[in-house]
Design an enzyme around this catalytic site. Structure first.
Site, PDB file in Angstrom:
ATOM      1  N   GLY A   1      24.492 -24.223  -2.254  1.00 26.37           N
ATOM      2  CA  GLY A   1      23.246 -24.264  -3.022  1.00 26.37           C
ATOM      3  C   GLY A   1      23.193 -25.489  -3.929  1.00 26.37           C
ATOM      4  O   GLY A   1      22.134 -26.087  -4.131  1.00 26.37           O
ATOM      5  N   ASP A   2      24.347 -25.873  -4.481  1.00 24.50           N
ATOM      6  CA  ASP A   2      24.386 -27.073  -5.334  1.00 24.50           C
ATOM      7  C   ASP A   2      24.084 -28.315  -4.502  1.00 24.50           C
ATOM      8  O   ASP A   2      23.395 -29.232  -4.957  1.00 24.50           O
ATOM      9  CB  ASP A   2      25.770 -27.227  -5.982  1.00 24.50           C
ATOM     10  CG  ASP A   2      26.145 -26.008  -6.802  1.00 24.50           C
ATOM     11  OD1 ASP A   2      25.236 -25.336  -7.327  1.00 24.50           O
ATOM     12  OD2 ASP A   2      27.352 -25.722  -6.904  1.00 24.50           O
TER      13      ASP A   2
ATOM     14  N   LEU B   1      18.126 -19.524   1.475  1.00 28.84           N
ATOM     15  CA  LEU B   1      18.390 -18.283   2.211  1.00 28.84           C
ATOM     16  C   LEU B   1      19.688 -18.370   3.014  1.00 28.84           C
ATOM     17  O   LEU B   1      19.831 -17.702   4.034  1.00 28.84           O
ATOM     18  CB  LEU B   1      17.208 -17.997   3.164  1.00 28.84           C
ATOM     19  CG  LEU B   1      15.803 -18.022   2.538  1.00 28.84           C
ATOM     20  CD1 LEU B   1      14.734 -17.946   3.622  1.00 28.84           C
ATOM     21  CD2 LEU B   1      15.655 -16.858   1.557  1.00 28.84           C
TER      22      LEU B   1
ATOM     23  N   GLU C   1      24.895 -22.640 -16.054  1.00 33.35           N
ATOM     24  CA  GLU C   1      26.249 -22.359 -16.552  1.00 33.35           C
ATOM     25  C   GLU C   1      26.469 -23.004 -17.926  1.00 33.35           C
ATOM     26  O   GLU C   1      27.611 -23.236 -18.327  1.00 33.35           O
ATOM     27  CB  GLU C   1      27.297 -22.864 -15.555  1.00 33.35           C
ATOM     28  CG  GLU C   1      27.427 -21.964 -14.330  1.00 33.35           C
ATOM     29  CD  GLU C   1      28.503 -22.403 -13.352  1.00 33.35           C
ATOM     30  OE1 GLU C   1      28.959 -21.543 -12.591  1.00 33.35           O
ATOM     31  OE2 GLU C   1      28.864 -23.595 -13.333  1.00 33.35           O
TER      32      GLU C   1
ATOM     33  N   ASN D   1      28.816 -30.334  -9.304  1.00 25.51           N
ATOM     34  CA  ASN D   1      28.590 -30.354  -7.852  1.00 25.51           C
ATOM     35  C   ASN D   1      27.238 -30.994  -7.536  1.00 25.51           C
ATOM     36  O   ASN D   1      27.111 -31.795  -6.606  1.00 25.51           O
ATOM     37  CB  ASN D   1      28.616 -28.932  -7.277  1.00 25.51           C
ATOM     38  CG  ASN D   1      29.968 -28.244  -7.436  1.00 25.51           C
ATOM     39  OD1 ASN D   1      30.972 -28.907  -7.691  1.00 25.51           O
ATOM     40  ND2 ASN D   1      29.984 -26.929  -7.296  1.00 25.51           N
TER      41      ASN D   1
END
Ligand code: RIB
Length: 292
Positions: free
Chosen positions: A243-244, A212, A143, A45
């Site tokens: 977030g990615d 956030l 990951e 991503n």
């Protein structure tokens, strides 16, 4: 426009996604919508986000020799990623993520079966040494095994190339690694799991950017006051990979030489676009779709 070289080292998953009326509680069974099969994985991503936003991206990863791995590789090529160092592990399944997305809030719950992602080794990072030689910035997430993460941090640090680490999913990192990072980008829960911002800064993190969600992002550096960056207000559809997207966008802007504050504003705007769209990689924006 300049297309800076960015090396992304991380995971590739196929996301099996179901929209649900509510994220199930432990022991609960619920009925959801139709199964969606979507390209995902935090590393992939981030790589695709950076490429769509203007980066010249080399992705270092491992997939299995199954249909998901073949489809992932084809997708990376369509996205224009350099796949020279996307390795195949025979006899091992490609990474898969089982994802429930709350159809009201867009929030998600994810379980990852790492498969071939767990086979990425320090030797793979060494084999990709030519990619690091040309990089302006290196992007990492968690990951993949520590040995690959640590080798990639060393590859960047020894060449004087900034390393941006997105500590997701969060796990403890040794101080020798933290001090070699240029930037750490946890979300709020990851920051808490890593001991909180004060401990991370005291532990050697130079620049901490905590995402956030709808609240935007907070920048903290030792000895300066925290700085808040609001997120554009949007109606959330799917927060998977927001977030990615933030991390990929931040990487591109920094590699293009933008100042940190402008890069964070751009990354917040890119992540806000992602949140309005379904699916991890399908929902990632192109540069002309991000308004700041
Ligand atoms: O950050 C979102 C990603 O987490 C998903 O695409 C899923 O594959 C998991 O890796």
């Amino acid at each position: 426009m300049m297309h800076p070289k960015i090396v992304v080292v991380g995971s590739s998953n196929t996301d099996l996604v179901v929209a649900v009326p509510k994220i199930p509680a432990p022991g609960q069974t619920i009925l959801g919508g139709a199964l969606q099969t979507v390209a995902g994985g935090k590393g992939a991503n981030q790589a695709v986000a950076a490429a769509r936003l203007g980066g010249d991206v080399c992705f270092i990863a491992r997939v299995g020799d199954d249909a998901y791995g073949t489809a992932a590789r084809a997708s990376f090529e369509r996205e224009g990623l350099d796949t020279h160092f996307v390795f195949t592990t025979p006899g091992v399944a490609s990474g898969v993520a089982l994802i429930a997305v709350d159809q009201i809030t867009g929030e998600n719950s994810i379980v990852v079966a790492p498969g071939a992602n767990a086979c990425l080794r320090a030797a793979d990072i060494a084999a990709a040494s030519a990619a690091f030689d040309e990089a302006k910035l290196i992007v990492l997430s968690l990951e993949i095994p520590d040995e690959a993460v640590f080798a990639a941090v060393e590859a960047g640090f020894s060449r004087g190339i900034p390393v941006l680490l997105n500590p997701a999913p969060a796990r403890a990192l040794p101080r020798e690694i933290l001090v070699k990072l240029a930037i750490l980008t946890p979300n709020q829960s990851e920051c808490a799991l890593l001991g909180g911002s004060a401990a991370l800064l005291a532990g050697g993190v130079k620049t901490l950017i905590t995402t956030l969600g709808a609240g935007g992002a907070q920048l903290e550096q030792l000895g300066t006051s925290p700085q808040s960056f609001p997120a554009p207000s949007v109606i959330p559809v799917d927060t998977v990979a927001a977030g990615d997207c933030f991390t990929g966008a931040l990487a591109v802007e920094l590699a293009r030489g933008e100042p940190l504050d402008r890069a964070i504003v751009f990354a917040c705007a890119a992540a806000a676009v992602k949140v309005t769209r379904a699916g991890a990689q399908p929902g990632l924006p192109y540069r002309d779709e991000v308004t700041v």
